[in-house]
Design a protein around this motif. Structure first.
Motif, PDB file in Angstrom:
ATOM      1  N   SER A  58     -67.006 -40.530 -29.776  1.00 49.49           N
ATOM      2  CA  SER A  58     -65.585 -40.334 -30.111  1.00 49.49           C
ATOM      3  C   SER A  58     -64.761 -40.072 -28.853  1.00 49.49           C
ATOM      4  O   SER A  58     -63.683 -40.652 -28.671  1.00 49.49           O
ATOM      5  N   LEU A  59     -65.270 -39.221 -27.984  1.00 48.65           N
ATOM      6  CA  LEU A  59     -64.534 -38.928 -26.758  1.00 48.65           C
ATOM      7  C   LEU A  59     -64.592 -40.094 -25.769  1.00 48.65           C
ATOM      8  O   LEU A  59     -63.660 -40.300 -24.991  1.00 48.65           O
ATOM      9  N   SER A  60     -65.649 -40.885 -25.824  1.00 50.36           N
ATOM     10  CA  SER A  60     -65.715 -42.101 -24.998  1.00 50.36           C
ATOM     11  C   SER A  60     -64.691 -43.117 -25.481  1.00 50.36           C
ATOM     12  O   SER A  60     -64.110 -43.854 -24.684  1.00 50.36           O
ATOM     13  N   LEU A  62     -61.813 -42.299 -26.779  1.00 47.27           N
ATOM     14  CA  LEU A  62     -60.571 -41.784 -26.199  1.00 47.27           C
ATOM     15  C   LEU A  62     -60.463 -42.190 -24.724  1.00 47.27           C
ATOM     16  O   LEU A  62     -59.405 -42.639 -24.279  1.00 47.27           O
ATOM     17  N   ARG A  63     -61.547 -42.053 -23.989  1.00 43.93           N
ATOM     18  CA  ARG A  63     -61.576 -42.458 -22.574  1.00 43.93           C
ATOM     19  C   ARG A  63     -61.205 -43.934 -22.441  1.00 43.93           C
ATOM     20  O   ARG A  63     -60.402 -44.316 -21.593  1.00 43.93           O
ATOM     21  N   ILE A  80     -62.296 -34.830 -20.355  1.00 50.58           N
ATOM     22  CA  ILE A  80     -63.040 -35.398 -21.489  1.00 50.58           C
ATOM     23  C   ILE A  80     -64.509 -35.033 -21.366  1.00 50.58           C
ATOM     24  O   ILE A  80     -65.151 -34.642 -22.347  1.00 50.58           O
ATOM     25  N   LEU A  83     -65.018 -31.461 -22.316  1.00 52.00           N
ATOM     26  CA  LEU A  83     -64.925 -31.354 -23.767  1.00 52.00           C
ATOM     27  C   LEU A  83     -66.209 -31.845 -24.440  1.00 52.00           C
ATOM     28  O   LEU A  83     -66.700 -31.221 -25.390  1.00 52.00           O
ATOM     29  N   ILE A  84     -66.771 -32.933 -23.927  1.00 49.15           N
ATOM     30  CA  ILE A  84     -68.050 -33.442 -24.448  1.00 49.15           C
ATOM     31  C   ILE A  84     -69.133 -32.379 -24.310  1.00 49.15           C
ATOM     32  O   ILE A  84     -69.893 -32.120 -25.247  1.00 49.15           O
TER      33      ILE A  84
END
Length: 164
Positions: A58-60, A62-63, A80, A83-84
């Motif tokens: 999910s954060l990737s 966003l990246r 990010i 946060l991960i």
């Protein structure tokens, strides 16, 4: 239909987009294909209960979205990543296995900007190997197969780099 089968079909679709992204000559298009891949992996991980995979993917995603609009800088990249790390530590439900994608992602992120192709490929291969173990453990077999092939390709690159 069995959840594991459905998750593996979705992961297969994601893996196909991963291959397509790696062959795309246009960076923006590659990021779009990779984003589709990541979204498919998120869905697959939701079905299989892979919390670490959901968080990291999910954060990737966003990246990638920040990359596609030209807004990814070191502050966002490492924010990010932080946060991960925090979310994985809080929500990991698989013990040591759940930390493997995190370890791989941290190592890869450290070397993602490396001008040294050898270091970049080594970190990528290591990261994919961590995902291989994780994917096999959560029964994402189609992802694990693609991970395995990618690791073999990375090892061949490393061997060929050392021979030259």
């Amino acid at each position: 239909m069995n959840e594991v089968l459905i998750a593996n079909i979705i992961a297969l679709i994601g893996s196909i987009f991963m291959v397509v992204a790696s062959y795309s000559k246009i960076n923006k298009r590659s990021v779009i294909y990779q984003s589709i891949q990541i979204f498919a992996f998120i869905i697959s991980n939701i079905i299989l209960g892979g919390i670490t995979g959901i968080i990291i993917n999910s954060l990737s995603l966003l990246r990638n979205l920040l990359t596609s609009i030209g807004k990814l800088n070191n502050i966002f990249k490492y924010g990010i990543l932080l946060l991960i790390v925090i979310l994985t530590i809080i929500f990991n439900n698989l013990g040591f296995i759940g930390y493997l994608p995190l370890i791989g992602t941290v190592i890869f992120t450290i070397f993602i900007d490396s001008k040294d192709r050898f270091k970049f490929k080594m970190s990528l291969t290591f990261s994919i190997f961590m995902w291989l173990i994780y994917d096999f453990y959560i029964m994402s077999y189609t992802s694990a197969i693609f991970d395995f092939v990618s690791v073999i390709g990375g090892i061949i690159f490393v061997i060929n780099s050392k021979v030259k």
